[in-house]
Design a protein around this motif. Structure first.
Motif: not given
Lengths: 221, 858
Positions: A41, A71, A76, A80, A84, B367-368, B371-372, B374-375, B378, B396, B399-400, B403-404, B407, B410-411
């Motif tokens: 991971m 996008w 998205g 993902s 996942l 998370a999906v 993600a939609v 966030v993308f 962007i 900015l 974003f950094l 995102v971390m 992630l 998700v872990m």
């Protein structure tokens, strides 16, 4: 800054993620599987983080024609979902493998209280043996720890051998652990349980022969 | 190019900054627009409106203020003060952990401090901050003059302030909560936490949550009913969609917490054993109720921040948002999914692996939609031309960091890894990445973006950028390394670690950088203060944004819009519509009837429906919240009899509050634009109050469902002792139940008839039902201290009794309105409200009885 952190962290990893409570120096198959999962991971997350940094950096230039669906649907949804679902599958597979099952494994009792542990295993003569703050298990073979609590919620955790499991009053929880080699490992209470929480540590003694023959001070003969 | 220059001043014709954002696609609706009002002198309108809408003068004016601008800003300022206090507490934690044998704090104080740090940041900073942002911004963004229920805004603020002060005072006296911010019982039970520490949390937080429910109700109503005519639901600014999702989640998410807190407080105060395993209770019931709230809470905090980002990013990039529909779908998906994954906080409590697999999948799936979004952001940046103004720095940073944090989230959703990382510093690191990344960075972007609207001034150059870099460095320095600390085995909430030298350098590093982080936040605060004090005057619409909140003078007037924007003013460069609106060319210009008026529109297409008359300045919210505060303090002191008596002034004040809504004065229809005449709210078919009541009943229904969940959980899942056989006398019990159900059904049937006699009979039937339930409780029900099931039944009886009493009160209130000839068939007064409440009451009564009988028979 992040870069420096990574370098420092990497330096530490090279010298070994040591410490007798480290999940990154597993000493049994259960903890090893989870550690492997972590490294997978971490690699994936690192790659995704770099991808995102690149995507954001590229956006900082002139406007460019771009497709909405790329996008929202492409990145998205599809991107993902692929990552996942595969991760989820790996996680469930590993979870199933390390689960306690009814295979006649040795069972040991762990009873938590404010603030300490009382462990019970079956002695050589069939009489239960009670020990405080030191749990005895057989090495090499899987062990099920039956976890109960006297008062509030605690959690039984031996990071080098397996994940944690809560000790909940009124219930008995089962955790499976396994040590690859005989020796001593360290454990602690992971669920906040009041004033004595930080000192609620215990040790694990994994024995080559089972049941072990203990002298009165709890050490192996 | 203009990159880096201040957008307010660098506005040359060739500068991309000033290029109007092309929104031509959104302007199809103009043909169906309202007729235009004739222009009037703007200054005259301003004077006329200010007289009606402004706060009273001086300190008294602050006490009686109900205006959304005043209260929204006050919410945010107060939340920032609590953020500073919570931040100072975190400094104490980091000081203690800097060395393995820290002797800086003793363990009891340390436990209080980390509990208060978490509780303050969640309940007294993040939630009030987003409520404040919504309350302050939404009316301006939607093109209206205030929130739907101004007095409720003020009530929410005072409850928040008093509840927060109670918790802070407890900390000063060393009796603050000390069981961790999620208050796991039995640790927080009367036996293991004697003293008032836990009561401070349960009562204080519940007191504060009155403001959350109040805000959720009025945010829902304001978004659904107060959008500018022609601003369709499907075309409204994204921030409104995000806040609609947030308020829906708050309506459904907070009641389980309130239910849990009330039950735990009942257990502590009266020994009703809901969570005591020795008497059929279950500590896990608390965890389920807490995380049923606690996980949606994370998205309640994230969504408004994401909403702000969806507004700011397109403007910063001189373009429109990419994937509006996908983002709306993602928001709705998040709202739905976030209620299906609370168990991922409970992966180590011993739930079977197959059940965990379900919650793991839901946690991963959530998370999906994230993600939609966030993308899509962007993609928006790709499509446009990002300008590196200060808000963009924070974006900015978002974003950094986020995102971390996502992630690592998700872990943590992967079950086996969670078994290792749960309750360690890894989780601490993760949640700070998510909350600071997903909330604090966007809020700082929002602050630098909207500050000109608040202060009317430009910022002092340089300091904000410096603050950003210090915060970014301090944050990642503190928390990045903390992931490793956790993986090396350091659990949360310990104050010493003498046996683990391998953790020393990790903790010391985190502690040092945490002070850098604090310096960064101090610089941010200084930047805000300097802007307020020293900033040069800012021009109108400094960002050339296409949304309505910029279509007004700076700083904003108390009434927002001299005339209300209509379809032709939407999705236009705000600068181009300011004058039209200020001159009264929009709808409902000025305040010619000398009262606060705004336009109510239909839910979907935003067609003009009626004109709402809003209450003016009043000290009633302060009085009501103070009287609730007295009740809370008496409960804390353990004076339960007196606390019960203290509910009398609360009820009287609520009666007066309701009297303020009685139809009076000029109820003639109002011409909002040439040849467009609308009724006033007292004669509307569906008033704001009725929509609000529906929203409140949704929350109330969730509270009731939480109690039912408790009953089901205890009888199906809990392993404890079976309850003793009921001691009830069956015929007497059945008779009582028959009287109760019959009287509540009759009250409901009679509430269909609109008459004074019906109101009288309705009050009577409800009182008979109330008497029946009180007699049942006193003579037939089992002692609630013996077994958790009986305790929950008693709690359920109390819930029904409260509803019957309220229904009786509402029927009586309607009777008084009839007696004073205040209501008639065209002006219904409180009658529709009573009818709705009565229907709800009979529904919950019958459901509760069916469940009870089913439990006994089955």
């Amino acid at each position: 800054m992040r870069k420096r952190c990574i370098i420092v962290a990497a330096a530490l990893l090279l010298t070994g993620c040591d410490g007798n409570l480290s999940t990154l120096t597993p000493a049994g198959p259960v903890a090893s599987e989870i550690a492997l999962l972590w490294w997978i991971m971490l690699a994936g997350s690192g790659a995704i983080t770099i991808l995102m940094i690149v995507l954001v950096s590229l956006s900082l230039g002139r406007p460019r024609a771009t497709s909405v669906r790329f996008w929202t649907h492409g990145m998205g949804l599809a991107f993902s979902m692929v990552i996942l679902t595969s991760l989820l599958a790996v996680g469930l597979w590993i979870g199933e493998r390390i689960l306690p099952r009814d295979d006649g494994a040795v069972a040991v009792q762990a009873h938590a209280w404010q603030w300490g542990w009382t462990f019970t295993h079956e002695g050589p003569d069939g009489v239960p043996v009670e020990t405080d703050d030191m749990i005895h298990i057989p090495a090499v073979e899987p062990v099920d720890v039956l976890i109960t609590s006297e008062d509030v919620i605690h959690a039984f955790w031996v990071p080098q051998l397996a994940g944690k499991m809560d000790a909940i009053p009124g219930r008995t929880n089962r955790a499976r652990l396994q040590a690859d080699e005989p020796g001593q490992y360290e454990g602690l209470c992971a669920e906040f349980c009041g004033i004595g929480h930080a000192r609620m540590r215990f040790s694990v003694q994994a024995h080559a022969t089972w049941p072990p023959d203990l002298t009165s001070d709890g050490a192996e003969e | 190019m203009a990159t880096g220059s201040d957008i307010g001043r660098g506005r040359g014709m060739t500068d991309t900054t000033s290029r109007p954002i092309d929104t031509s696609a959104a302007q199809g609706a103009i043909s169906a627009d309202l007729p235009r009002n004739p222009p009037q002198p703007a200054l005259g309108l301003h004077r006329e409106l200010s007289k009606v809408w402004a706060n009273d003068r001086g300190l008294w004016g602050q006490i009686t203020a109900v205006n959304h601008t005043t209260l929204g800003l006050r919410f945010m300022a107060t939340a920032f003060v609590f953020f500073a206090i919570g931040g100072i507490l975190s400094m104490l934690i980091r000081a203690q952990l800097a060395t393995p044998q820290g002797a800086f704090l003793d363990t009891e104080l340390y436990n209080q401090i980390f509990t208060m740090h978490g509780s303050i940041m969640m309940f007294l900073f993040a939630i009030p901050m987003l409520e404040g942002l919504g309350i302050w911004l939404l009316p301006k963004l939607l093109g209206t003059r205030d929130m739907a229920f101004p007095r409720l805004t003020a009530l929410g603020y005072w409850c928040y302030l008093f509840g927060g002060l109670i918790m802070l005072t407890a900390l000063l006296f060393g009796v603050a909560p000390h069981d961790g911010w999620f208050m796991y019982t039995p640790l927080s039970s009367a036996q293991h936490s004697p003293g008032i520490n836990a009561d401070v949390w349960l009562l204080g937080v519940t007191f504060v949550e009155i403001s959350a429910i109040a805000a959720a109700v009025e945010i829902t109503v304001t978004i659904l009913r107060q959008r500018a005519p022609g601003m369709k639901l499907t075309e409204m600014p994204l921030f409104a969609w995000y806040m609609l999702g947030t308020s829906a989640m708050m309506l459904v998410g907070f009641p389980p917490l309130i239910a849990g807190s009330v039950l735990l407080e009942l257990e502590r105060a009266f020994d009703w054993p809901f969570f005591d395993p020795a008497r059929g209770g279950d500590p896990l019931l608390w965890q389920h109720l807490f995380w049923l709230f606690g996980h949606p809470e994370v998205y309640i905090i994230f969504l408004p921040a994401a909403g702000a980002m969806s507004m700011i990013i397109p403007v910063m990039c001189r373009t429109t948002i990419l994937g509006y529909g996908a983002i709306v779908a993602a928001v709705l998906g998040l709202v739905f999914l976030s209620f299906g994954l609370w168990v991922h906080h409970m992966f180590t409590v011993g739930i079977p692996h197959m059940a965990l697999a379900f919650f793991s999948a839901a946690s991963v799936l959530v998370a999906v939609p994230t993600a939609v979004q966030v993308f899509a952001w962007i993609g928006t940046m790709w499509k446009g031309h990002p300008q590196l103004h200060l808000p963009m720095y924070h974006i900015l940073g978002f974003f950094l960091t986020f995102v971390m944090g996502g992630l690592t989230g998700v872990m943590l959703a992967i079950v086996p890894f969670n078994w290792q990382a749960h309750d360690t510093a890894f989780v601490t690191a993760h949640l700070h990445y998510v909350l600071i990344g997903g909330f604090v960075f966007p809020m700082m972007a929002a602050a630098s973006y909207w500050m000109p609207l608040i202060s009317g001034k430009q910022r002092v150059k340089g300091l904000g950028e410096a603050a950003f870099w210090v915060i970014l460095l301090g944050f990642h320095g503190t928390f990045f390394i903390m992931h490793l600390t956790g993986l090396l085995g350091m659990p949360r909430r310990i104050d010493v670690y003498p046996d683990n030298p391998e953790w020393i350098w990790l903790n010391l590093t985190s502690s040092i950088f945490s002070f850098v982080l604090t310096i960064g936040f101090a610089m941010f605060a200084l930047d805000m203060i300097l802007q307020l004090l020293l900033g040069k005057r800012e021009r109108r619409d400094p960002w050339s944004a296409p949304t309505l909140q910029w279509a007004m003078p700076l700083p904003t007037p108390s009434y927002n819009f001299a005339s209300l924007p209509t379809a032709r003013h939407l999705a236009r460069d705000a600068d181009s519509v300011i004058l039209q609106l200020a001159r009264g060319e929009g709808a409902l210009a000025g305040a010619p009837r000398d009262r606060r008026e705004l336009l109510v529109t239909s839910v979907g297409a935003a067609k003009p429906d009626h004109v709402a008359i809003l209450p003016g300045n009043t000290a009633l919210p302060l009085l009501l919240s103070a009287s609730i505060g007295i009740f809370v303090l008496l409960m804390l002191a353990g004076l339960y009899g007196l606390a019960g008596a203290a509910l009398a002034p609360v009820s009287i004040l609520i009666w007066y509050w309701a009297r303020g809504m009685t139809p009076q004065g000029d109820l003639r229809p109002v011409e909002i634009a040439p040849d467009l005449v609308l009724p006033v709210s007292h004669r509307a078919t569906q008033s704001l109050g009725q929509t609000g009541l529906i929203a409140f009943l949704v929350a109330n229904g969730t509270l009731f469902a939480s109690l039912l969940f408790g009953l089901a959980f205890l009888s199906v899942v809990t392993p404890g002792p079976t309850p003793p056989p009921a001691e009830a006398n069956t015929p007497a019990t059945l008779f009582g139940i028959a009287v109760l159900s019959l009287s509540s059904v009759l009250a409901t049937l009679i509430s269909r008839r609109f008459s004074q006699q019906a109101a009288f009979a309705g009050a009577l039937f409800n009182l008979v039902g109330l008497a029946a339930i009180v007699l049942l409780a006193l003579t037939q029900m089992d002692n609630p201290t013996i077994h958790a099931r009986d305790a929950l039944r008693a709690a359920m009886a109390g819930y029904l009794a409260l509803h019957l009493l309220t229904a009786a009160g509402m029927a009586a209130f309607t009777y008084v309105q009839f007696a004073r000839s205040e209501i008639n068939p065209t002006t219904g007064g409180a009658f529709p409200a009573w009818r709705a409440w009565q229907s709800y009451t009979v529904a919950v009564t019958l459901i509760a009885l069916v469940v009870l009988i089913g439990q006994e028979v089955g």
